[in-house]
Design a protein around this motif. Structure first.
Motif, mmCIF file in Angstrom:
data_model
loop_
_atom_site.group_PDB
_atom_site.id
_atom_site.type_symbol
_atom_site.label_atom_id
_atom_site.label_comp_id
_atom_site.label_asym_id
_atom_site.label_seq_id
_atom_site.Cartn_x
_atom_site.Cartn_y
_atom_site.Cartn_z
ATOM 1 N N ASN A 267 1.108 -1.263 0.368
ATOM 2 C CA ASN A 267 -0.373 -0.070 -0.099
ATOM 3 C C ASN A 267 0.644 1.245 -0.011
ATOM 4 N N LEU A 268 0.113 2.094 -0.664
ATOM 5 C CA LEU A 268 0.445 3.584 -0.776
ATOM 6 C C LEU A 268 0.246 4.475 -0.406
ATOM 7 N N ILE A 269 1.413 5.545 0.763
ATOM 8 C CA ILE A 269 0.263 6.715 0.755
ATOM 9 C C ILE A 269 1.154 8.223 -0.510
ATOM 10 N N ALA A 270 0.918 8.486 -1.137
ATOM 11 C CA ALA A 270 1.940 9.708 -2.074
ATOM 12 C C ALA A 270 1.241 10.943 -1.985
ATOM 13 N N GLN A 271 1.834 11.836 -1.839
ATOM 14 C CA GLN A 271 2.453 13.273 -1.795
ATOM 15 C C GLN A 271 3.451 14.240 -2.474
ATOM 16 N N SER A 272 2.626 14.976 -3.559
ATOM 17 C CA SER A 272 2.942 15.325 -4.399
ATOM 18 C C SER A 272 2.670 16.495 -5.022
ATOM 19 N N GLN A 273 3.083 17.592 -4.997
ATOM 20 C CA GLN A 273 2.159 18.922 -5.792
ATOM 21 C C GLN A 273 1.509 18.418 -7.352
ATOM 22 N N SER A 274 0.476 18.997 -7.766
ATOM 23 C CA SER A 274 -0.005 18.435 -8.687
ATOM 24 C C SER A 274 0.922 18.745 -10.204
ATOM 25 N N ASP B 113 -7.488 15.268 -0.837
ATOM 26 C CA ASP B 113 -7.403 16.314 -0.522
ATOM 27 C C ASP B 113 -8.764 17.036 -1.454
ATOM 28 N N VAL B 114 -8.470 17.177 -2.456
ATOM 29 C CA VAL B 114 -9.931 17.615 -2.443
ATOM 30 C C VAL B 114 -11.277 16.728 -2.650
ATOM 31 N N THR C 284 -1.802 18.474 -0.995
ATOM 32 C CA THR C 284 -1.103 18.571 -0.558
ATOM 33 C C THR C 284 -1.658 17.747 1.258
ATOM 34 N N PHE C 285 -0.690 17.982 2.127
ATOM 35 C CA PHE C 285 -0.695 16.773 2.932
ATOM 36 C C PHE C 285 -1.244 17.529 4.490
ATOM 37 N N GLU C 286 -2.412 17.960 4.480
ATOM 38 C CA GLU C 286 -2.920 18.825 5.889
ATOM 39 C C GLU C 286 -3.398 17.647 6.578
ATOM 40 N N ASP C 287 -3.267 18.011 7.879
ATOM 41 C CA ASP C 287 -3.654 16.600 8.568
ATOM 42 C C ASP C 287 -5.247 16.365 8.514
ATOM 43 N N SER C 288 -5.743 16.987 7.798
ATOM 44 C CA SER C 288 -7.020 16.059 7.414
ATOM 45 C C SER C 288 -6.944 15.383 6.289
ATOM 46 N N LYS D 227 -5.059 11.785 8.242
ATOM 47 C CA LYS D 227 -6.242 11.446 8.932
ATOM 48 C C LYS D 227 -6.922 10.371 8.675
ATOM 49 N N PHE D 228 -7.609 10.973 7.465
ATOM 50 C CA PHE D 228 -7.750 10.753 6.450
ATOM 51 C C PHE D 228 -6.696 8.892 5.745
ATOM 52 N N ALA D 229 -6.284 9.529 5.183
ATOM 53 C CA ALA D 229 -5.105 8.434 4.305
ATOM 54 C C ALA D 229 -5.155 7.160 5.507
ATOM 55 N N GLN D 230 -4.641 7.636 6.677
ATOM 56 C CA GLN D 230 -4.830 6.469 7.317
ATOM 57 C C GLN D 230 -5.830 5.949 7.956
#
Ligand SMILES: Nc1ncnc2c1ncn2[C@@H]1O[C@H](COP(=O)(O)OP(=O)(O)OP(=O)(O)O)[C@@H](O)[C@H]1O
Length: 479
Positions: free
Chosen positions: A133-140, A245-246, A276-280, A283-286
């Motif tokens: 499994n993967l969570i990935a964050q990077s700008q558009s 995030d959207v 983006t990777f704000e707290d919300s 939490k959702f990702a986890q």
């Protein structure tokens, strides 16, 4: 469709109370209580917030529509492995991934020569056996969509005529965009089919879907998996949650996504992407991605270091316009972006500049996203030399050839305080890639002077005064 609602609210105020048109720029946060127009602004506050959220999806779509290349980044990818003792693989070529030949052909046909920064690490993880499994964050624009599309296409078995990959998108339009990438990359896989689980796509009850990949919005996908049973969720091998995030900014999507995720088999590969990777989001990702590997790529910092900043003192809108004309008369400006606070001002200014013989494009919040994309495209191609715009619709647009940014109105937030982040976004775009940029701010009241001073203090960078009646002085700033 999203609207530039903050500007709209302001436009309404302008029309309703011309004499009070500066109320939204009040310095102090307290608002006069005896005034109808201000109460109206309060009434609008909630609506504005909702529509701003909607605007995130519109912005994201706009980014996709106008993006033709990878975004350059010098930052390093941060990788957090689920099992830190296992070796960390990264690839420098698509061949190393041992993709099916049809797929490699699809990748090259898209003009991709080598993996992007995020793909270098994400692809080996996504394609590993057993699946991770993967969570990935990077700008558009950094290659996330292409990465998960490749993962879905690699895992799918075209001979099996039922859904095996499920991808959630926040909106119908975004789902279509991702669908296009799947179709392009899977071009050499004729037996591979794609279904869109979006509102309005009605199937007959009792029907089962034979397409191997389903892409859709959470509400419809949930219906298709549970109530209508068009999809057997237990057969899904790859679950992708795009634009998390959207997604979570939209009422109900978070719960629906979680409910879908709960129906999937334990060994289904879960992949989540976010710009983006704000707290919300985290939490959702986890909640939806158990035992993930995590990849993050920091956004390229914008800076004011390579930008010369000036301000021009005026008394009113007409003087600001005159100052602008003087600047244009004195220096050659290849391309400029001009920011206004409201649509009304933007439309007026665009019309006035056109009358003066400038080739002007107007980007405004009431335009459909596709129309906005077309305007930006023309501007990029140099068909127009001036782009007049309000805030919301120009956020995140990289227009590298812009040499001058003009704040016809300074950026302020809803409370009338300086919006430093927006200032940086607007101005930061001119001085990219070592080029020198020029920023000119129009100041027309004590209040806006105060805003300017606070912006100066915030960035600790001096904004010099410019006298636009002095042609020699203007010429100097261009050198
Ligand atoms: N390895 C690559 N080499 C060259 N171009 C690529 C590569 N990967 C993706 N691209 C292109 O770069 C652009 C951005 O890629 P992509 O859409 O995958 O990024 P993203 O991070 O998902 O951004 P967004 O969320 O805005 O879609 C697209 O035009 C895509 O075709």
């Amino acid at each position: 469709m999203a609207t530039d609602s903050w500007a709209l609210a302001v436009d309404e105020q302008e029309a309703a109370a011309e004499s009070l048109s500066n109320l939204h720029l009040k310095e102090e946060k307290t608002k006069p209580d005896s005034n109808g127009a201000v109460v109206k602004a309060d009434d609008n506050a909630e609506k504005t917030e909702d529509e701003e959220k909607e605007d995130r999806a519109a912005q994201s779509l706009l980014n996709k529509l106008i993006r033709s290349n990878l975004v350059d980044t010098t930052n390093q990818v941060e990788v957090l492995q689920r099992d830190p003792t296992s070796p960390l693989y990264s690839v420098k070529s698509f061949e190393e991934l041992r993709l099916k030949p049809q797929l490699l052909q699809g990748v090259y046909a898209m003009g991709f020569n080598r993996p992007s920064k995020i793909q270098e690490n994400a692809l080996p993880m996504m394609l590993a056996e057993p699946p991770q499994n993967l969570i990935a964050q990077s700008q558009s624009g950094t290659g996330k969509t292409a990465a998960f599309v490749l993962a879905m296409l690699s895992r799918v078995e075209p001979g099996n005529k039922y859904p095996q990959c499920l991808c959630l998108s926040p909106t119908y339009e975004l789902a279509l965009q991702t669908g296009k990438v799947i179709e392009q990359m899977g071009k050499f896989y004729p037996e591979l089919k794609l279904a869109y689980a979006v509102r309005g796509n009605k199937l007959e009850r009792g029907q089962k879907i034979s397409e191997q990949i389903v892409i859709g919005t959470p509400g419809t996908v949930l219906d298709w998996c549970s109530k209508l049973k068009f999809i057997d969720p237990k057969k899904i091998k790859v679950f992708v949650l795009d634009e998390a995030d959207v997604m979570i900014a939209t009422q109900g999507h978070q719960d629906q996504s979680i409910r879908i995720q709960r129906m999937l088999p334990r060994d289904c590969q879960m992949l989540l992407f976010s710009a983006t990777f704000e707290d919300s989001v985290w939490k959702f990702a986890q909640k939806v991605v158990p035992d993930p590997n995590i990849i993050k790529l920091k956004r390229e910092e914008e800076t004011l270091d390579t930008i010369k900043q000036y301000y021009v003192m005026c008394n009113n809108r007409d003087e600001k316009f005159q100052a602008l004309c003087n600047i244009y008369g004195a220096i050659t400006i290849a391309q400029a972006m001009i920011f206004c606070h409201t649509r009304k001002t933007a439309a007026w200014l665009a019309a006035e500049l056109s009358k003066e013989g400038h080739q002007v494009a107007l980007l405004s919040g009431e335009m459909m996203v596709e129309q906005r994309a077309a305007v930006i495209e023309r501007f990029r191609e140099g068909k127009e030399k001036v782009l007049v715009t309000t805030n919301v619709c120009a956020r995140g647009i990289d227009v590298e050839q812009v040499s001058v940014v003009i704040n016809f109105d300074l950026p302020v937030d809803k409370d009338g305080n300086p919006d430093n982040e927006t200032y940086l976004h607007r101005i930061g775009r001119t001085g990219r890639f070592g080029k020198r940029g020029l920023a000119i701010n129009m100041v027309d009241s004590k209040h806006s002077m105060n805003i300017l001073n606070r912006i100066q203090e915030h960035f600790n960078k001096k904004i010099e005064k410019l006298d636009t009646d002095d042609l020699d002085e203007i010429e100097k700033i261009a050198n």
